[in-house]
Design a protein around this motif. Sequence first.
Motif, PDB file in Angstrom:
ATOM      1  N   GLU A  25       0.817  -1.198   0.000  1.00 29.06           N
ATOM      2  CA  GLU A  25       0.000   0.000   0.000  1.00 29.06           C
ATOM      3  C   GLU A  25       0.857   1.256   0.000  1.00 29.06           C
ATOM      4  OE1 GLU A  25      -3.714   2.027   2.428  1.00 29.06           O
ATOM      5  OE2 GLU A  25      -2.995   0.042   3.026  1.00 29.06           O
ATOM      6  N   GLY A  26       0.697   2.034  -1.069  1.00 26.20           N
ATOM      7  CA  GLY A  26       1.316   3.343  -1.127  1.00 26.20           C
ATOM      8  C   GLY A  26       0.388   4.355  -0.488  1.00 26.20           C
ATOM      9  N   ASP A  27       0.641   5.611  -0.728  1.00 27.24           N
ATOM     10  CA  ASP A  27      -0.211   6.650  -0.167  1.00 27.24           C
ATOM     11  C   ASP A  27      -1.541   6.747  -0.915  1.00 27.24           C
ATOM     12  OD1 ASP A  27      -0.715   8.788   1.672  1.00 27.24           O
ATOM     13  OD2 ASP A  27      -0.333  10.197   0.042  1.00 27.24           O
ATOM     14  N   ARG A  28      -1.480   6.629  -2.268  1.00 27.53           N
ATOM     15  CA  ARG A  28      -2.679   6.831  -3.080  1.00 27.53           C
ATOM     16  C   ARG A  28      -3.156   5.604  -3.826  1.00 27.53           C
ATOM     17  NH1 ARG A  28      -2.247  11.791  -6.872  1.00 27.53           N
ATOM     18  NH2 ARG A  28      -4.469  11.335  -6.999  1.00 27.53           N
ATOM     19  N   MET A  29      -2.342   4.549  -3.915  1.00 28.11           N
ATOM     20  CA  MET A  29      -2.772   3.330  -4.590  1.00 28.11           C
ATOM     21  C   MET A  29      -1.981   2.135  -4.090  1.00 28.11           C
ATOM     22  SD  MET A  29      -1.416   3.372  -8.556  1.00 28.11           S
ATOM     23  CE  MET A  29      -1.041   1.663  -8.881  1.00 28.11           C
ATOM     24  N   LEU A  30      -2.373   0.968  -4.549  1.00 22.23           N
ATOM     25  CA  LEU A  30      -1.709  -0.282  -4.200  1.00 22.23           C
ATOM     26  C   LEU A  30      -0.765  -0.686  -5.329  1.00 22.23           C
ATOM     27  CD1 LEU A  30      -4.893  -2.120  -2.916  1.00 22.23           C
ATOM     28  CD2 LEU A  30      -3.134  -1.037  -1.519  1.00 22.23           C
ATOM     29  N   TYR A  31       0.273  -1.441  -4.990  1.00 28.03           N
ATOM     30  CA  TYR A  31       1.290  -1.865  -5.950  1.00 28.03           C
ATOM     31  C   TYR A  31       1.584  -3.349  -5.760  1.00 28.03           C
ATOM     32  CZ  TYR A  31       2.278   3.161  -6.125  1.00 28.03           C
ATOM     33  OH  TYR A  31       2.176   4.525  -6.252  1.00 28.03           O
ATOM     34  N   ILE A  32       1.730  -4.074  -6.858  1.00 23.67           N
ATOM     35  CA  ILE A  32       2.073  -5.489  -6.801  1.00 23.67           C
ATOM     36  C   ILE A  32       3.582  -5.645  -6.998  1.00 23.67           C
ATOM     37  CG2 ILE A  32       1.788  -7.751  -7.897  1.00 23.67           C
ATOM     38  CD1 ILE A  32      -1.061  -6.850  -8.655  1.00 23.67           C
ATOM     39  N   HIS A  33       4.214  -6.313  -6.046  1.00 24.47           N
ATOM     40  CA  HIS A  33       5.665  -6.505  -6.138  1.00 24.47           C
ATOM     41  C   HIS A  33       5.958  -7.501  -7.258  1.00 24.47           C
ATOM     42  CE1 HIS A  33       9.805  -7.085  -5.244  1.00 24.47           C
ATOM     43  NE2 HIS A  33       9.745  -6.233  -4.237  1.00 24.47           N
ATOM     44  N   PRO A  34       6.716  -7.095  -8.286  1.00 25.12           N
ATOM     45  CA  PRO A  34       6.940  -7.968  -9.447  1.00 25.12           C
ATOM     46  C   PRO A  34       7.753  -9.213  -9.145  1.00 25.12           C
ATOM     47  CG  PRO A  34       8.310  -6.015  -9.607  1.00 25.12           C
ATOM     48  CD  PRO A  34       7.383  -5.801  -8.431  1.00 25.12           C
ATOM     49  N   ASP A  35       8.593  -9.183  -8.119  1.00 27.40           N
ATOM     50  CA  ASP A  35       9.406 -10.351  -7.783  1.00 27.40           C
ATOM     51  C   ASP A  35       8.732 -11.280  -6.780  1.00 27.40           C
ATOM     52  OD1 ASP A  35      11.451  -9.473  -9.459  1.00 27.40           O
ATOM     53  OD2 ASP A  35      12.391  -8.305  -7.851  1.00 27.40           O
ATOM     54  N   GLU A  36       7.787 -10.775  -6.033  1.00 33.43           N
ATOM     55  CA  GLU A  36       7.109 -11.582  -5.020  1.00 33.43           C
ATOM     56  C   GLU A  36       5.815 -12.216  -5.537  1.00 33.43           C
ATOM     57  OE1 GLU A  36       6.639  -9.125  -1.552  1.00 33.43           O
ATOM     58  OE2 GLU A  36       8.796  -8.832  -1.345  1.00 33.43           O
ATOM     59  N   CYS A  37       5.221 -11.644  -6.572  1.00 38.59           N
ATOM     60  CA  CYS A  37       3.980 -12.168  -7.139  1.00 38.59           C
ATOM     61  C   CYS A  37       4.247 -13.526  -7.787  1.00 38.59           C
ATOM     62  CB  CYS A  37       3.429 -11.197  -8.179  1.00 38.59           C
ATOM     63  SG  CYS A  37       1.912 -11.726  -8.989  1.00 38.59           S
ATOM     64  N   VAL A  38       3.332 -14.475  -7.571  1.00 33.30           N
ATOM     65  CA  VAL A  38       3.493 -15.820  -8.124  1.00 33.30           C
ATOM     66  C   VAL A  38       2.549 -16.081  -9.299  1.00 33.30           C
ATOM     67  CG1 VAL A  38       4.422 -16.816  -5.995  1.00 33.30           C
ATOM     68  CG2 VAL A  38       1.942 -16.842  -6.408  1.00 33.30           C
ATOM     69  N   ASP A  39       1.976 -15.036  -9.851  1.00 36.57           N
ATOM     70  CA  ASP A  39       1.096 -15.158 -11.033  1.00 36.57           C
ATOM     71  C   ASP A  39      -0.151 -15.995 -10.799  1.00 36.57           C
ATOM     72  OD1 ASP A  39       2.372 -13.580 -12.853  1.00 36.57           O
ATOM     73  OD2 ASP A  39       3.379 -15.202 -13.887  1.00 36.57           O
ATOM     74  N   CYS A  40      -0.662 -16.041  -9.595  1.00 32.91           N
ATOM     75  CA  CYS A  40      -1.840 -16.882  -9.340  1.00 32.91           C
ATOM     76  C   CYS A  40      -3.119 -16.257  -9.884  1.00 32.91           C
ATOM     77  CB  CYS A  40      -1.984 -17.183  -7.854  1.00 32.91           C
ATOM     78  SG  CYS A  40      -2.495 -15.783  -6.841  1.00 32.91           S
ATOM     79  N   GLY A  41      -3.160 -14.921  -9.980  1.00 35.40           N
ATOM     80  CA  GLY A  41      -4.325 -14.232 -10.515  1.00 35.40           C
ATOM     81  C   GLY A  41      -5.476 -14.089  -9.544  1.00 35.40           C
TER      82      GLY A  41
END
Length: 108
Positions: free
Chosen positions: A28-44
Amino acid sequence: MTYVIAEPCVDVLDRACVEECPVDCIYEGDRMLYIHPDECVDCGACEPVCPVEAIFYEDDVPAAWGEYTRANVDFFNDLGSPGGASKVGKTGTDDPFIAALPPMGEGH
């Protein structure tokens, strides 16, 4: 990069995706959420629960929102890979591109 959060999330921060993510890679940033590209496992799992349809697989991000792909990656330049968003909490920062956007979301 795997999944990307785009413009519809700015100033909304619903967090339904955070609750659904099995690997805790949505920060969680200040104004939006961000998906970590190295931690995401592509589950969808995050994509169908987003109430504003802001989450896209990287190849499916609409051209008009292409800058959000870069913003999702660059958000982690200083943060690094902490190994889970719950360890970090709300960062209080955003990628400069996001921080410079006019107010958006519901009520704007």
